[in-house]
Design an enzyme around this catalytic site. Structure first.
Site, short mmCIF file in Angstrom:
data_model
loop_
_atom_site.label_atom_id
_atom_site.label_comp_id
_atom_site.label_asym_id
_atom_site.label_seq_id
_atom_site.Cartn_x
_atom_site.Cartn_y
_atom_site.Cartn_z
CB CYS A 159 -0.91 0.00 1.21
SG CYS A 159 -1.75 -1.57 1.42
CG HIS A 204 -2.13 4.30 4.97
ND1 HIS A 204 -1.89 4.22 3.63
CD2 HIS A 204 -2.32 3.01 5.38
CE1 HIS A 204 -1.91 2.96 3.23
NE2 HIS A 204 -2.19 2.21 4.28
CD GLU A 262 -2.73 7.61 8.99
OE1 GLU A 262 -3.60 6.79 8.65
OE2 GLU A 262 -2.20 8.41 8.19
CE LYS A 312 -5.49 4.12 1.42
NZ LYS A 312 -4.59 5.16 1.92
CG HIS A 351 -6.25 0.88 0.32
ND1 HIS A 351 -5.18 1.22 -0.48
CD2 HIS A 351 -5.73 0.48 1.50
CE1 HIS A 351 -4.06 1.00 0.20
NE2 HIS A 351 -4.36 0.56 1.40
CG PHE A 370 -0.59 -5.47 4.73
CD1 PHE A 370 -1.11 -4.80 5.82
CD2 PHE A 370 -1.39 -6.43 4.11
CE1 PHE A 370 -2.38 -5.06 6.29
CE2 PHE A 370 -2.66 -6.70 4.57
CZ PHE A 370 -3.16 -6.02 5.66
#
Lengths: 89, 398
Positions: B160, B292, B303, B322, B327, B386
């Site tokens: 990502c 994010h 976050e 997003k 995403h 990830f």
């Protein structure tokens, strides 16, 4: 399927994830206390679905409102029983 | 070191198939998420996504070229053509130009189609173009060929964070003098049966909507698309009289070296601090953070903690776009860079859609539901992937 069979299968699946012997997991054991992390939980759910041919309704983002109670061996067994019964019905 | 600026942008995503349409959607707070329409979607548990709708590849590409182009490459080429046209790039950049694009899944639809042919349909051969079509560097290579860019050209894959890492490396190519112009960003087309099926297994996808930082959020929603930005040495851009959209001010890259999926707070904090330091900014200079913000329980809490750690108890407004474009995995950072550029150039902060109620674990000003006017001097764009891989970009007004 008998409850004892389901319980044995659940314990076997958790034991494989946790690298424990099935004898080390009590029927009333708390899953988090056993040390299962989030990825391990996802893998265990996959194994339950494959073993019993069920679809487990579980979203990792809703731990407070689970459709499937993953907190203990006993709650998992009850959940699997219910899903098997629903499938049969 | 040379300063680096953005002189062009282009995109294809669920909101629009160009940058002006995407800006309009950000300004209106429009959502690109809807029911999935691809083959076998009825066999999925999760049936929503941010698909690129009404995509007519046959209208965009010559029939002889299409067999070589996975959808990810198609999106990259259309986005790249828009960005190059906006920048007004002259011919003949050649070896002084390059392409660095992020992608996480590459040509996953091509893998799926060829495996379906040999495994499910028992065919004994597949198209000879499968390999050049599915390779992760296909979008970057096709952009290089199309625009005659003969310097550093490569693909970057960090899940990502792929597009943010790609832009960070492109920035460094120019800053250190290895190139004058770089096309950069990301391309992704993971919305196919096998792609969503794989994500379902992790139990992190939302069945209803993407609600970053809100109570009641149920996870992420996958999107498709590409974003391509023209990064250019400031001296090069000024000398040719190019219109400059913003400065790429700095980057920060870190790894958690912890869990393979669970996000860490400390790695995110270090990445934001490094980006600020690299850009010569202090936290007080930052007027907007594009989070994010995946909408998962774990990301949004970690976050939030990281942002509070960097900015103190009164952080700048934070939003997660997003909630609109989904995403887009390896392309998402490029779409989010566009949201940052809108904040800098139009003075309008794109919103976070889907807000239901404040999560006490995410005490941020998330610009709920509607875009907000604000004069912004500098912004951060976060990507925490990830694998524990973090890349943060800092952009500054010019």
């Amino acid at each position: 399927m008998m409850r004892a069979q389901i319980e044995a299968a659940v314990i076997d699946i958790l034991a494989r994830q946790l690298l424990l012997s099935p004898s080390e997991i009590a029927p009333d054991a708390d899953v988090e206390a056993l040390g299962l992390d989030s990825l391990g939980k996802a893998e265990a759910i996959f194994a339950l679905e494959e073993r019993f041919d069920i679809a487990v309704p579980f979203n990792a983002n809703e731990p407070d409102r689970p459709e499937f109670d993953f907190t203990s061996v006993a709650s998992i067994v009850r959940g699997v029983e219910e899903l098997i019964a629903r499938k049969a019905g | 070191m040379r300063r680096v600026v953005v002189t062009g942008i282009g995109t294809v995503n669920a909101l629009a198939q160009d940058a002006p349409g995407t800006f309009a959607a950000f300004a209106e707070g429009r959502c690109g998420i809807g029911p999935l329409g691809f083959r076998d979607a009825d066999r999925l548990t999760i049936r929503i996504g941010a698909e690129v709708r009404d995509w007519r590849a046959e209208d965009r590409f010559a029939a002889k070229d299409l067999p070589l182009l996975d959808r990810a490459t198609q999106y990259a080429l259309v986005a790249g053509a828009e960005a190059v046209a906006m920048a007004g790039l002259p011919d003949g950049i050649g070896a002084r130009g390059g392409v660095i694009l992020g992608t996480a899944a590459g040509g996953i639809q091509t893998w799926e189609d060829s495996y379906r042919a040999v495994f499910a349909e028992a065919r004994n051969r597949v198209s000879p173009l499968v390999i050049p079509r599915l390779m992760h560097n296909a979008p970057a290579s096709h952009l290089s060929i199309r625009h005659g860019l003969m310097g550093p050209v490569l693909a970057v894959s960090s899940a990502c964070a792929s597009a943010n890492h790609a832009m960070a490396l492109a920035f460094q190519q120019i800053r250190t003098g290895a190139a004058d112009v770089m096309l950069t960003g990301g391309a992704e087309a993971m919305l196919c049966f096998g792609g969503v099926k794989a994500w379902e297994g992790l139990r992190v996808l939302a069945p209803d909507a993407c609600r970053p930082f809100s109570l009641g959020r149920k996870g992420m929603v996958i999107g498709d698309g590409a974003g391509v930005l023209v990064f250019e040495a400031e001296d090069h851009a000024r000398a040719r009289g190019a219109r400059v959209l913003a400065e790429v001010a700095g980057v920060g890259m870190t790894a958690d070296a912890g869990d393979i999926v669970a996000p860490g707070v400390e790695g995110a904090v270090r990445a934001m601090r490094l980006a600020l330091e690299d850009a010569g900014l202090s936290p007080a200079d930052v007027g907007y953070v594009n989070a994010h913000g995946t909408g998962t329980l774990a990301n949004d809490r970690a976050e939030s903690a990281a942002i509070l750690s960097v900015f103190g108890q009164a952080p700048p407004p934070v939003s997660s776009t997003k909630s609109m474009h989904g995403h887009a995995i390896g392309a998402t950072g490029a779409l989010e860079a566009m949201a940052c550029l809108m904040a800098l150039t139009r003075g309008l902060l794109p919103p976070t859609l889907g807000f239901q109620a404040a999560d006490p674990e995410c005490p941020l000003d998330i610009v709920p539901d509607t875009a907000r006017p604000a004069r912004v001097e500098a912004v951060l764009s976060n990507a925490f992937a990830f694998g524990g891989l973090n890349a943060v970009l800092a952009f500054r007004r010019v």
